[in-house]
Design an enzyme around this catalytic site. Structure first.
Site, PDB file in Angstrom:
ATOM      1  N   GLU A 137      31.021  68.790  61.703  1.00 31.93           N
ATOM      2  CA  GLU A 137      31.845  69.177  62.673  1.00 31.93           C
ATOM      3  C   GLU A 137      32.924  69.607  62.530  1.00 31.93           C
ATOM      4  OE1 GLU A 137      30.640  66.285  61.320  1.00 31.93           O
ATOM      5  OE2 GLU A 137      30.621  64.568  63.186  1.00 31.93           O
ATOM      6  N   THR A 159      23.746  66.197  63.057  1.00 33.05           N
ATOM      7  CA  THR A 159      25.186  65.609  62.097  1.00 33.05           C
ATOM      8  C   THR A 159      23.543  64.464  61.458  1.00 33.05           C
ATOM      9  OG1 THR A 159      24.882  63.420  63.307  1.00 33.05           O
ATOM     10  CG2 THR A 159      26.777  65.305  63.230  1.00 33.05           C
ATOM     11  N   LYS A 167      38.494  46.068  52.206  1.00 31.46           N
ATOM     12  CA  LYS A 167      39.659  46.075  52.320  1.00 31.46           C
ATOM     13  C   LYS A 167      40.210  44.812  51.604  1.00 31.46           C
ATOM     14  CE  LYS A 167      40.452  48.969  56.204  1.00 31.46           C
ATOM     15  NZ  LYS A 167      39.900  49.246  57.734  1.00 31.46           N
ATOM     16  N   TRP A 214      43.399  48.648  50.238  1.00 32.64           N
ATOM     17  CA  TRP A 214      42.647  49.755  50.370  1.00 32.64           C
ATOM     18  C   TRP A 214      42.066  49.612  49.494  1.00 32.64           C
ATOM     19  CZ3 TRP A 214      42.636  53.296  54.972  1.00 32.64           C
ATOM     20  CH2 TRP A 214      42.473  52.288  56.619  1.00 32.64           C
TER      21      TRP A 214
HETATM   22  P1  AMP Z   1      27.646  65.909  56.711  1.00 34.90           P
HETATM   23  O1  AMP Z   1      28.180  66.269  57.955  1.00 34.90           O
HETATM   24  O2  AMP Z   1      26.923  65.667  56.268  1.00 34.90           O
HETATM   25  O3  AMP Z   1      28.047  67.526  56.177  1.00 34.90           O
HETATM   26  O4  AMP Z   1      28.393  65.563  56.291  1.00 34.90           O
HETATM   27  C1  AMP Z   1      30.274  65.511  55.621  1.00 34.90           C
HETATM   28  C2  AMP Z   1      30.779  64.380  54.927  1.00 34.90           C
HETATM   29  O5  AMP Z   1      30.116  64.757  53.385  1.00 34.90           O
HETATM   30  C3  AMP Z   1      32.173  64.312  54.699  1.00 34.90           C
HETATM   31  O6  AMP Z   1      33.219  63.600  55.988  1.00 34.90           O
HETATM   32  C4  AMP Z   1      32.437  63.572  53.681  1.00 34.90           C
HETATM   33  O7  AMP Z   1      32.042  62.045  53.850  1.00 34.90           O
HETATM   34  C5  AMP Z   1      31.568  64.151  52.937  1.00 34.90           C
HETATM   35  N1  AMP Z   1      32.048  64.949  52.004  1.00 34.90           N
HETATM   36  C6  AMP Z   1      32.346  66.775  52.387  1.00 34.90           C
HETATM   37  N2  AMP Z   1      32.723  67.065  51.173  1.00 34.90           N
HETATM   38  C7  AMP Z   1      32.587  66.237  50.468  1.00 34.90           C
HETATM   39  C8  AMP Z   1      33.821  66.729  49.049  1.00 34.90           C
HETATM   40  N3  AMP Z   1      33.630  68.194  48.253  1.00 34.90           N
HETATM   41  N4  AMP Z   1      34.307  65.220  48.275  1.00 34.90           N
HETATM   42  C9  AMP Z   1      33.726  64.514  48.953  1.00 34.90           C
HETATM   43  N5  AMP Z   1      33.048  64.115  49.604  1.00 34.90           N
HETATM   44  C10 AMP Z   1      32.663  64.781  50.535  1.00 34.90           C
END
Ligand code: AMP
Length: 541
Positions: free
Chosen positions: A330, A185, A438, A443
């Site tokens: 994940e 990650t 918050k 929220w």
């Molecule tokens: P990663 O593990 O680096 O791919 O990041 C995942 C995170 O990216 C998710 O938990 C979201 O917060 C954000 N994310 C992924 N796809 C979207 C989307 N279509 N719109 C908004 N946030 C997204």
């Protein structure tokens, strides 16, 4: 009573075997690091993947050993995906956008034995070489005559090694739950965490993601994955390609608008996949040359929220449908997807655009729900915000060699996102749980505020964070970067927001800054800003 069906393992090698037998002549086109365009077929890829497996055996790689790649989207990376996992080793795709100390951490944490590296990233490895002493050797993904001068030790030329290997190899059969690939990650706090995908999870994810109302892939599709193979397996597309026989067009290092257009014009893909930033560059480029993306029918956008304007631009200027998708490292990553369907077909365009802004519905196989801080499930009314939880056969159940279980709750994974879900299961990401503000027990979505504020013509980038407030606990403050030469002040920003957001969401302050911090993968890094501006409203009351 048990069913009486064969218990054949779901293995990554079987996807390639299927593709070789069924779609041998499907083309795979790549822009190479060397700059030229390379073409071959699925049959060639399968042969070379078997050579990779023989090479791993020669290098003394054992079952389950981690073998890393540091590479763009190209045919060699594709062969390695299959060669390494199919052999029974674990493919560790390293994200070159991580900071140097994170790269060092993940190479050591994964205990990578060898690293296959594209020419572009050789200097990156040279820079961290003193700290990754356990890596036994480096294989540069290049022809012999393109091999660079390098101080990497025990370095080899990929093409020379492959040329010496046989293309005969019997793919081994093993437990489908065995680790196949891993990806770390790119979190905002602490060290990156390893997600270890299994053969089973990868195959199920690939099968789940190809359907008509998911990615809509078939043997007549041609797709261009700009989403990198070093980040969540390019959303699983190297596997989906083998299931369907779709043609792949790999952009290599060329992710700017002009390079992408050159490939699109030449190869005529009907599907593009990538993050919003990339599409912004492409859309700007297309505006500047006054051309239309004739071949493209769908653009899958994920990784960050797709802005409304982008949805409209693809539709109105290019006749292309933006499919919004959500997922995480994940979750392999496809969790939800917002493909065109009957509900949308029945809507007037402006309403359809608003629905497209949502991140879509769960793919069959995964379940989602929203909960409050006490763990109680919240209503699916499209309005109530809650912590987004997910479970399914391609969702992580624990991190690799890491005892942090804080994200796992009763068989569900806490995504760290805050979302709404409506009665048809359309999910809408509202914020990250750490970033939501918050205010008086209610929220406020920092993302919604940012997306609205950035529509102001004088603003280049916006960031909303919560600052302490004596009465409301927290109130939003808006940090903005002005466009060069723009004449903007606090009043014009607040005037712009009026009527576009509910009144009580109006930021208590607008602060002009020269820059904003980002994570290695380009997301706003709010953690330090929150500390810096924590008392801003109290101090400036
Ligand atoms: P990663 O593990 O680096 O791919 O990041 C995942 C995170 O990216 C998710 O938990 C979201 O917060 C954000 N994310 C992924 N796809 C979207 C989307 N279509 N719109 C908004 N946030 C997204």
């Amino acid at each position: 009573m048990q069913g009486l069906m064969m218990d054949r393992p779901l293995l990554i090698s079987s996807l390639l075997q299927h593709a070789e037998a069924t779609h041998p002549n499907t083309e795979i086109v790549s822009r190479r690091c060397e700059g030229d365009i390379h073409r071959y077929t699925m049959k060639d890829a399968a042969k070379r993947a078997r050579k990779v497996a023989n090479l791993l055996s020669r290098l003394g790689i054992n079952d389950g050993d981690r073998v890393a790649t540091l590479a763009w989207n190209n045919y060699r990376h594709f062969e390695l995906y299959y060669g390494i996992s199919g052999y029974g080793a674990v493919l560790h795709t390293i994200n070159p956008r991580l900071f140097a100390e994170q790269l060092v951490y993940i190479v050591n944490h994964a205990e990578d034995r060898f690293i296959f590296v594209d020419l572009t990233f050789v200097p990156l490895l040279e820079a961290i070489l003193p700290h990754i002493g356990n890596v036994e050797g480096f294989i540069i993904l290049a022809d012999e005559d393109k091999m660079p001068e390098t101080k990497l030790p025990n370095v080899h030329c990929y093409e020379t090694l492959l040329a010496a290997e046989s293309d005969e190899f019997e793919w081994p059969e093993f437990d489908e739950r065995k680790g196949a690939s891993m990806c770390y990650t790119s979190g905002t706090t602490g060290n990156p965490k390893g997600v270890l995908y299994s053969h089973r999870s990868t195959c199920l994810h690939a099968q789940g993601s190809v359907g008509a109302e998911v990615m809509g892939l078939s043997s007549s599709s041609c797709f261009l994955p700009v989403v990198p193979m070093f980040h969540v397996n390019a959303w699983g597309t190297p596997y989906s390609a083998c299931i369907t026989g779709a043609k792949q067009v790999f952009p290599g290092p060329g992710m700017d608008g002009a390079s992408l257009w050159e490939l699109i014009e030449a190869e005529q893909p009907d599907l593009l996949l990538g993050v919003p930033t990339v599409w912004l560059m492409l859309l700007n480029h297309m505006d500047s040359i006054g051309k239309k993306l004739e071949s493209v029918t769908n653009v899958i956008v994920g990784g960050a929220a797709a802005p409304l304007q982008m949805i409209k631009d693809f539709d109105q200027k290019h006749d292309a449908f933006l499919i919004h998708a959500w997922g995480m490292t994940e979750t392999s990553p496809i969790g939800t997807i917002n493909a065109f369907n009957g509900i949308m077909a029945a809507l007037p365009k402006e309403e359809r655009y608003l629905l497209q802004q949502k991140q879509g519905r769960p793919v069959s196989g995964v379940e989602i729900k929203i909960i409050d801080d006490a763990g109680t499930e919240l209503p699916r009314d499209g309005k109530t915000f809650g912590r987004l939880m997910i479970r399914g056969p391609w969702v992580v159940s624990g991190y690799y060699n890491n005892d942090d279980v804080s994200s796992f709750e009763n068989g569900w994974f806490d995504t760290g996102d805050v979302a709404t879900i409506d009665e048809n299961s359309y999910m809408n990401i509202v914020d990250r749980s750490k970033d939501v503000i918050k205010s008086g027990g209610e929220w406020i979505s920092s993302i919604d505020l940012e997306n609205t504020a950035v529509g102001h013509p004088g603003l280049a980038e916006c960031c909303v964070i919560g600052a302490r407030h004596p009465k409301w606990d927290e109130r939003p403050i808006l940090l903005v970067i002005k466009n060069e030469g723009a004449d903007v002040d606090e009043k014009s920003v607040l005037d712009y927001l009026e009527g576009k957001i509910v009144k009580w969401w109006t930021p208590d302050a607008v602060i002009f800054v020269d820059s904003l911090p980002h994570t290695a993968t380009g997301k706003l890094l709010k953690i330090n800003l929150r500390k810096e501006y924590e008392n801003y409203l109290i101090d400036n009351a």
